[in-house]
Design a protein around this motif. Structure first.
Motif, PDB file in Angstrom:
ATOM      1  N   SER A 486       0.809  -1.218   0.000  1.00 44.16           N
ATOM      2  CA  SER A 486       0.000   0.000   0.000  1.00 44.16           C
ATOM      3  C   SER A 486       0.843   1.270   0.000  1.00 44.16           C
ATOM      4  O   SER A 486       0.324   2.363  -0.236  1.00 44.16           O
ATOM      5  N   GLN A 487       2.159   1.137   0.267  1.00 41.24           N
ATOM      6  CA  GLN A 487       3.040   2.312   0.218  1.00 41.24           C
ATOM      7  C   GLN A 487       3.273   2.792  -1.216  1.00 41.24           C
ATOM      8  O   GLN A 487       3.688   3.934  -1.424  1.00 41.24           O
ATOM      9  N   MET A 488       3.024   1.926  -2.189  1.00 37.36           N
ATOM     10  CA  MET A 488       3.312   2.271  -3.594  1.00 37.36           C
ATOM     11  C   MET A 488       2.200   3.159  -4.161  1.00 37.36           C
ATOM     12  O   MET A 488       1.263   2.687  -4.803  1.00 37.36           O
ATOM     13  N   THR A 489       2.303   4.454  -3.885  1.00 42.71           N
ATOM     14  CA  THR A 489       1.350   5.433  -4.401  1.00 42.71           C
ATOM     15  C   THR A 489       2.109   6.495  -5.184  1.00 42.71           C
ATOM     16  O   THR A 489       3.312   6.683  -4.985  1.00 42.71           O
ATOM     17  N   GLU A 490       1.414   7.187  -6.069  1.00 45.44           N
ATOM     18  CA  GLU A 490       2.045   8.250  -6.848  1.00 45.44           C
ATOM     19  C   GLU A 490       2.624   9.325  -5.943  1.00 45.44           C
ATOM     20  O   GLU A 490       3.721   9.842  -6.183  1.00 45.44           O
ATOM     21  N   GLU A 491       1.892   9.666  -4.886  1.00 44.86           N
ATOM     22  CA  GLU A 491       2.353  10.711  -3.969  1.00 44.86           C
ATOM     23  C   GLU A 491       3.668  10.317  -3.309  1.00 44.86           C
ATOM     24  O   GLU A 491       4.617  11.106  -3.247  1.00 44.86           O
ATOM     25  N   ASN A 492       3.759   9.071  -2.822  1.00 46.94           N
ATOM     26  CA  ASN A 492       4.980   8.620  -2.156  1.00 46.94           C
ATOM     27  C   ASN A 492       6.156   8.546  -3.128  1.00 46.94           C
ATOM     28  O   ASN A 492       7.281   8.919  -2.788  1.00 46.94           O
ATOM     29  N   ILE A 493       5.890   8.060  -4.347  1.00 53.45           N
ATOM     30  CA  ILE A 493       6.958   7.947  -5.340  1.00 53.45           C
ATOM     31  C   ILE A 493       7.476   9.326  -5.721  1.00 53.45           C
ATOM     32  O   ILE A 493       8.695   9.554  -5.795  1.00 53.45           O
ATOM     33  N   LEU A 494       6.571  10.263  -5.950  1.00 55.79           N
ATOM     34  CA  LEU A 494       6.993  11.620  -6.333  1.00 55.79           C
ATOM     35  C   LEU A 494       7.767  12.301  -5.203  1.00 55.79           C
ATOM     36  O   LEU A 494       8.754  13.002  -5.457  1.00 55.79           O
ATOM     37  N   ARG A 495       7.339  12.086  -3.966  1.00 59.39           N
ATOM     38  CA  ARG A 495       8.039  12.696  -2.836  1.00 59.39           C
ATOM     39  C   ARG A 495       9.491  12.194  -2.783  1.00 59.39           C
ATOM     40  O   ARG A 495      10.421  12.964  -2.586  1.00 59.39           O
ATOM     41  N   LEU A 496       9.678  10.899  -2.990  1.00 54.37           N
ATOM     42  CA  LEU A 496      11.023  10.326  -2.986  1.00 54.37           C
ATOM     43  C   LEU A 496      11.819  10.732  -4.235  1.00 54.37           C
ATOM     44  O   LEU A 496      13.023  10.923  -4.180  1.00 54.37           O
ATOM     45  N   ALA A 497      11.114  10.888  -5.361  1.00 54.27           N
ATOM     46  CA  ALA A 497      11.793  11.218  -6.632  1.00 54.27           C
ATOM     47  C   ALA A 497      12.396  12.619  -6.615  1.00 54.27           C
ATOM     48  O   ALA A 497      13.378  12.873  -7.302  1.00 54.27           O
ATOM     49  N   VAL A 498      11.784  13.520  -5.856  1.00 49.01           N
ATOM     50  CA  VAL A 498      12.308  14.880  -5.782  1.00 49.01           C
ATOM     51  C   VAL A 498      13.237  15.075  -4.579  1.00 49.01           C
ATOM     52  O   VAL A 498      13.650  16.178  -4.285  1.00 49.01           O
ATOM     53  N   GLY A 499      13.547  13.985  -3.888  1.00 48.88           N
ATOM     54  CA  GLY A 499      14.528  14.029  -2.804  1.00 48.88           C
ATOM     55  C   GLY A 499      13.982  14.536  -1.513  1.00 48.88           C
ATOM     56  O   GLY A 499      14.743  15.042  -0.678  1.00 48.88           O
TER      57      GLY A 499
END
Length: 499
Positions: A486-499
Motif C-alpha cells: 500500500s506504500q506504492m502510491t504516486e504521492e509517495n513515489i513523487l516525494r522520494l523522486a524529488v529528494g
C-alpha cells in the motif's frame, strides 16, 4: 495566430495499399482550429501511415485531403509545410553536430544581407522564448550531442512550435518525458488550442489523451474503429475502441510470491554519472522490482554499470558470482541480461532479419566450426516468436519493418533465449500500445513465476505501481526509498523522486 479557429483539416476515404498489405482502408478524420483530437490505436493500426499521408510523405491510393476548402488528392512534404502542418515525431533524429538553435531553425535560418551569412543573434532570440515556454533545461547554444533522450524530445517539440503551424501533430510526444515535463507539454498544447491551432495528439498513454483531448478517434487494423465525444472519454472505452475488447489486468489476482533467495546484489555501487552516491540493492528471485525516478536520476546509468557496459565502483553479485567492473561477457555468463531503453539504437540491428537478431547473443551455441547453423538459428527464432507472440509470419523480415511493440518482443526474445537469472528492462513499454503492453506484462509475470528476477526501470508511474512487487525510487544517483504494498502510491513515489 488570430483567426485560426476557421482552419479545418479533413481526410476522406483514405486508402493506402503496399504490396501484400492494406495499411489504410477508407479512413476518414477531421480536426479543426482550436481543437485537440486524440488519435489512438494499437501498433500497426495505421496511425503512422495516416499521419504520413497528411504530412505528404505518403501518397494515398484513394481518398482526398481537404484544407480550408481546397481539396488535394495528396500532398508533398513542401506542400504540407505551406499548408501549416508541423510534426513532433516519436522517433528522434536530431543533427548532433549542431547546437539547439541550429536544429530548431534548420532549413529556416535567419541570414544577413547582402552576403547571406547566418544571423546567429537573431536566431537565438527567436529560439530562446520557445525553450522557456517549454520549461527546457537546456539553452539555445547547447550542443545537441550532450542532450538526454528526454531533452531531445523537447527539442523536437520546440522545432514544431517555431514553425508557427496551424496544425501540429504530436506523435507520442511524452514517451521520454518526466511527469513535470509531461504536464508542461500538455499546458503548451492547451495554449495552442486557445490560440486556434488544430492539434492531433497520438499517444499510448491514455490518461494523457483523456486529460487533453476534445474528441478521440480510434483506428483498428487500418480502419476507423469509432469516435468518442469529450463526455464519453474514459480509459476503458478508449481501450475497447483500440482493441475491440476489455484489457486483461496486468497483475493477476494471485501473483506468485517472490523467493527469498537474492538473485542480484549491489553493494556500494557508484557510477561515473554520480560518483558520490553509493547504491545498495537486493533483488529476489521471482520478483518484479520496479525503479522510478525523474529523468537524470541515474537509473539507466546504474543498470548499465551493473551490466558491465559502464565502469563502476562497488560490488555486483549475481547469485554467488561476483562480477568484474566492466565485463558484459561475465554478466551474460552469470545470467544477467539488459534490455536497453533505446531498442532501435542499442537493442536491434534494424537491417538484420528477425531470426538473426534473436540469434545474435547465442551465436557460439548455434555455430559449428565457426559457421552458424541456419536450421538451429531458425528453430531458436521460431521458439522466441511463439513464446512472445511476435506478429510476423516470416522470420527473414527485417526488424525495421516491425511495429514498436513487436520490435520490443524481438529484443526480449533475444535475451530470453539465454535463460537469464536476472533481466533488466529499461523502459520496456516505451512507445508501444496498451495491447502490446499487456502482453509484455504477461511475459514478465511468467518469467517471475519461473524464478527470474526482473528489474524494471520505468517513467510511467501507473505502470510502476501496477506491475511491481516492490519499487525503489532514485534521486541524484542514490536510492531515496523502497516501497511495497500500500506504500506504492504516486504521492509517495513523487516525494522520494524529488529528494
Amino acid at each position: 495566430m488570430t483567426g485560426r479557429g476557421q482552419d479545418r483539416y479533413t481526410l476522406t476515404g483514405v486508402t493506402k495499399v503496399y504490396p501484400g498489405v492494406v495499411a489504410l482502408q477508407d479512413v476518414s478524420l477531421s480536426v479543426s482550429g482550436g481543437e485537440v483530437v486524440g488519435l489512438i490505436g494499437e501498433n500497426g493500426a495505421g496511425k503512422s501511415t495516416l499521419m504520413k499521408v497528411l504530412g505528404g510523405l505518403v501518397h494515398p491510393n484513394r481518398g482526398s485531403i481537404t484544407i480550408g476548402g481546397t481539396t488535394f488528392a495528396g500532398l508533398t512534404p513542401a506542400e504540407a509545410t505551406r499548408q501549416g502542418i508541423a510534426f513532433v515525431h516519436q522517433e528522434l533524429n536530431p543533427f548532433t553536430n549542431l547546437d539547439v538553435t541550429g536544429n530548431v531553425l534548420l532549413g529556416r535560418e535567419i541570414t544577413r544581407r547582402p552576403f547571406g551569412t547566418l544571423d546567429r543573434e537573431a536566431m537565438v532570440r527567436q529560439v530562446r522564448p520557445i525553450l522557456k515556454r517549454l520549461g527546457a533545461r537546456f539553452g539555445p547554444l547547447d550542443p545537441v550531442a550532450h542532450l538526454s533522450l528526454a531533452d531531445q524530445q523537447l527539442l523536437e517539440i520546440a522545432r514544431a512550435l517555431s514553425m508557427d503551424a496551424r496544425l501540429v501533430i504530436f506523435d507520442e510526444p511524452t514517451s521520454s518525458l518526466t511527469l513535470p515535463e509531461t504536464q508542461a507539454l500538455l499546458g503548451v498544447i492547451d495554449d495552442l488550442r486557445r490560440q486556434g491551432v488544430a492539434v492531433l495528439f497520438i499517444s499510448h498513454r491514455l490518461a494523457e489523451v483523456g486529460q487533453i483531448a476534445d474528441r478521440v478517434i480510434g483506428l483498428r487494423d487500418g480502419r476507423n474503429a469509432g469516435e468518442l465525444a469529450r463526455a464519453e472519454i474514459t480509459k476503458d472505452r478508449m481501450v475497447r475502441l483500440m482493441i475491440g475488447r476489455d484489457l486483461i489486468r496486468s497483475r493477476p489476482d494471485t501473483a506468485p510470491q517472490p523467493d527469498h533467495m537474492t538473485a542480484l546484489r549491489l553493494r556500494g555501487v557508484r557510477t561515473a554519472a554520480w560518483p558520490e552516491s553509493a547504491v545498495n540493492l537486493d533483488l529476489r528471485a521471482g520478483e518484479i522490482f520496479g525503479m522510478a525516478g525523474l529523468v537524470g536520476a541515474g537509473r539507466s546509468e546504474l543498470a548499465c554499470a551493473a551490466f558491465g557496459i559502464d565502469g563502476r565502483r562497488g560490488e555486483v553479485t549475481v547469485g554467488a558470482t561476483r562480477l568484474p567492473p566492466r565485463s558484459v561477457a561475465a554478466a551474460l555468463q552469470a545470467g544477467l541480461c539488459l534490455v536497453p531503453e533505446n531498442r532501435k539504437e542499442h537493442g536491434l540491428v534494424l537491417d538484420f532479419p528477425i531470426a538473426a537478431n534473436i540469434a545474435l547473443p547465442n551465436l557460439a551455441a548455434l555455430s559449428r566450426r565457426w559457421v552458424v547453423d541456419r536450421g538451429a538459428e531458425m528453430a531458436l527464432a521460431r521458439a522466441g516468436r511463439d513464446r512472445l507472440g511476435i506478429r510476423s509470419q516470416s522470420l527473414t523480415r527485417a526488424a525495421a519493418e516491425l511495429s514498436g511493440g513487436n520490435q520490443q518482443k524481438v529484443v526480449l526474445a533475444k535475451w530470453l533465449a539465454l535463460n537469464p537469472r536476472v533481466i533488466i528492462l529499461d523502459e520496456p513499454t516505451r512507445g508501444i500500445d496498451v495491447g502490446a503492453k499487456a502482453e509484455v506484462y504477461a511475459v514478465m509475470r511468467a518469467l517471475a513465476a519461473e524464478g527470474v528476477a526482473i528489474w524494471m526501470i520505468s517513467s510511467d508511474m501507473e505502470e510502476v505501481i501496477a506491475v511491481s512487487d516492490r519499487v525503489a525510487v532514485m534521486h541524484r544517483g542514490r536510492v531515496t526509498g523502497i516501497l511495497a504494498g500500500s506504500q506504492m502510491t504516486e504521492e509517495n513515489i513523487l516525494r522520494l523522486a524529488v529528494g
